[in-house]
Scaffold this motif. Structure first.
Motif, PDB file in Angstrom:
ATOM      1  N   VAL A  12       0.871  -1.170   0.000  1.00 29.68           N
ATOM      2  CA  VAL A  12       0.000   0.000   0.000  1.00 29.68           C
ATOM      3  C   VAL A  12       0.913   1.226   0.000  1.00 29.68           C
ATOM      4  O   VAL A  12       1.647   1.459   0.962  1.00 29.68           O
ATOM      5  N   LEU A  13       0.873   1.970  -1.100  1.00 31.56           N
ATOM      6  CA  LEU A  13       1.735   3.137  -1.279  1.00 31.56           C
ATOM      7  C   LEU A  13       0.914   4.401  -1.101  1.00 31.56           C
ATOM      8  O   LEU A  13      -0.003   4.676  -1.885  1.00 31.56           O
ATOM      9  N   TRP A  14       1.217   5.191  -0.102  1.00 27.59           N
ATOM     10  CA  TRP A  14       0.527   6.459   0.134  1.00 27.59           C
ATOM     11  C   TRP A  14       0.974   7.467  -0.919  1.00 27.59           C
ATOM     12  O   TRP A  14       2.169   7.667  -1.137  1.00 27.59           O
ATOM     13  N   THR A  15       0.027   8.102  -1.573  1.00 28.49           N
ATOM     14  CA  THR A  15       0.319   9.102  -2.612  1.00 28.49           C
ATOM     15  C   THR A  15      -0.283  10.454  -2.246  1.00 28.49           C
ATOM     16  O   THR A  15      -0.415  11.321  -3.102  1.00 28.49           O
ATOM     17  N   GLY A  16      -0.648  10.635  -0.991  1.00 33.92           N
ATOM     18  CA  GLY A  16      -1.377  11.826  -0.564  1.00 33.92           C
ATOM     19  C   GLY A  16      -0.554  12.941   0.040  1.00 33.92           C
ATOM     20  O   GLY A  16      -1.111  13.873   0.618  1.00 33.92           O
ATOM     21  N   GLU A  41      -3.422  -2.430 -10.381  1.00 32.52           N
ATOM     22  CA  GLU A  41      -3.415  -1.607  -9.170  1.00 32.52           C
ATOM     23  C   GLU A  41      -4.837  -1.161  -8.826  1.00 32.52           C
ATOM     24  O   GLU A  41      -5.686  -1.016  -9.704  1.00 32.52           O
ATOM     25  N   ILE A  42      -5.067  -0.946  -7.549  1.00 33.80           N
ATOM     26  CA  ILE A  42      -6.343  -0.434  -7.067  1.00 33.80           C
ATOM     27  C   ILE A  42      -6.094   0.959  -6.512  1.00 33.80           C
ATOM     28  O   ILE A  42      -5.242   1.147  -5.644  1.00 33.80           O
ATOM     29  N   ALA A  43      -6.838   1.933  -7.032  1.00 34.31           N
ATOM     30  CA  ALA A  43      -6.745   3.298  -6.517  1.00 34.31           C
ATOM     31  C   ALA A  43      -7.593   3.390  -5.255  1.00 34.31           C
ATOM     32  O   ALA A  43      -8.807   3.214  -5.296  1.00 34.31           O
ATOM     33  N   ARG A  56     -12.624   6.730  -5.327  1.00 39.77           N
ATOM     34  CA  ARG A  56     -11.670   5.641  -5.148  1.00 39.77           C
ATOM     35  C   ARG A  56     -12.219   4.622  -4.151  1.00 39.77           C
ATOM     36  O   ARG A  56     -13.056   4.930  -3.329  1.00 39.77           O
ATOM     37  N   TRP A  57     -11.724   3.403  -4.239  1.00 43.14           N
ATOM     38  CA  TRP A  57     -12.087   2.361  -3.287  1.00 43.14           C
ATOM     39  C   TRP A  57     -11.533   2.714  -1.911  1.00 43.14           C
ATOM     40  O   TRP A  57     -10.405   3.184  -1.805  1.00 43.14           O
ATOM     41  N   ASN A  58     -12.334   2.491  -0.880  1.00 38.60           N
ATOM     42  CA  ASN A  58     -11.840   2.711   0.479  1.00 38.60           C
ATOM     43  C   ASN A  58     -11.734   1.354   1.193  1.00 38.60           C
ATOM     44  O   ASN A  58     -12.259   0.355   0.712  1.00 38.60           O
ATOM     45  N   PRO A  59     -11.020   1.299   2.317  1.00 38.51           N
ATOM     46  CA  PRO A  59     -10.850   0.014   3.012  1.00 38.51           C
ATOM     47  C   PRO A  59     -12.171  -0.659   3.376  1.00 38.51           C
ATOM     48  O   PRO A  59     -12.278  -1.889   3.327  1.00 38.51           O
TER      49      PRO A  59
END
Length: 158
Positions: A12-16, A41-43, A56-59
């Motif tokens: 899980v790569l944080w891009t924020g 990949e899943i955004a 975007r998909w959330n947990p």
């Protein structure tokens, strides 16, 4: 089926990071990318209620999808073994999550699979196999809240 221990890996790569990292609750984005091997990949992001991107998909979405998909896969397997021909399957699952300052958590998941089987197949058996699928579902067996299943079984028109 392979028995024993199975391991799964995701990244899980944080891009924020919007320039100042997590300098304040409102100063960073919740966007991230979920990766696993060569899979698409899943955004991801947080739920919009938690300052995330609703596109975007959330947990929580992914968690509910995991419960639903695990049940579906077991159900299809059991039907194939039992001679019940499933022709269509759609689950419109619903999860309830309690958000509290002490401890947020899911309190319930309701699966609502609509299943179409071949005309002449055993409808009662098709309904009963949902119970067995629930008992075998790895994800449902891993949660500490009720997972209910409210299936609808229909015969194909032709």
């Amino acid at each position: 089926m392979a028995h024993g221990e199975h391991r799964y890996n995701v990244a899980v790569l944080w891009t924020g990071n919007e320039g100042t990292g997590t300098s304040g609750y409102r100063e960073y984005g919740r966007d991230h990318i979920i990766r696993s091997g060569s899979k698409p990949e899943i955004a991801g992001s947080a739920d919009a209620a938690f300052r995330g991107d609703a596109a975007r998909w959330n947990p929580e979405d992914l968690f509910l999808a995991s419960v639903s998909a695990c049940h579906q896969l077991w159900y299809l397997h059991l039907c194939a073994d039992a001679g019940v021909h499933v022709l269509a399957y759609l689950d419109e699952a619903q999860g309830t999550m309690l958000d509290s300052p002490e401890q947020g958590r899911f309190t319930e998941v309701i699966l609502r699979p609509r299943v179409v089987i071949r005309k002449g197949d055993d409808r009662d058996l098709a309904a009963k196999l949902h119970h067995t699928a629930h008992e075998k579902c790895y994800v449902a067996n891993s949660v500490n809240f009720p997972v209910r299943c409210e299936p609808t079984i229909e015969f194909a028109q032709t």
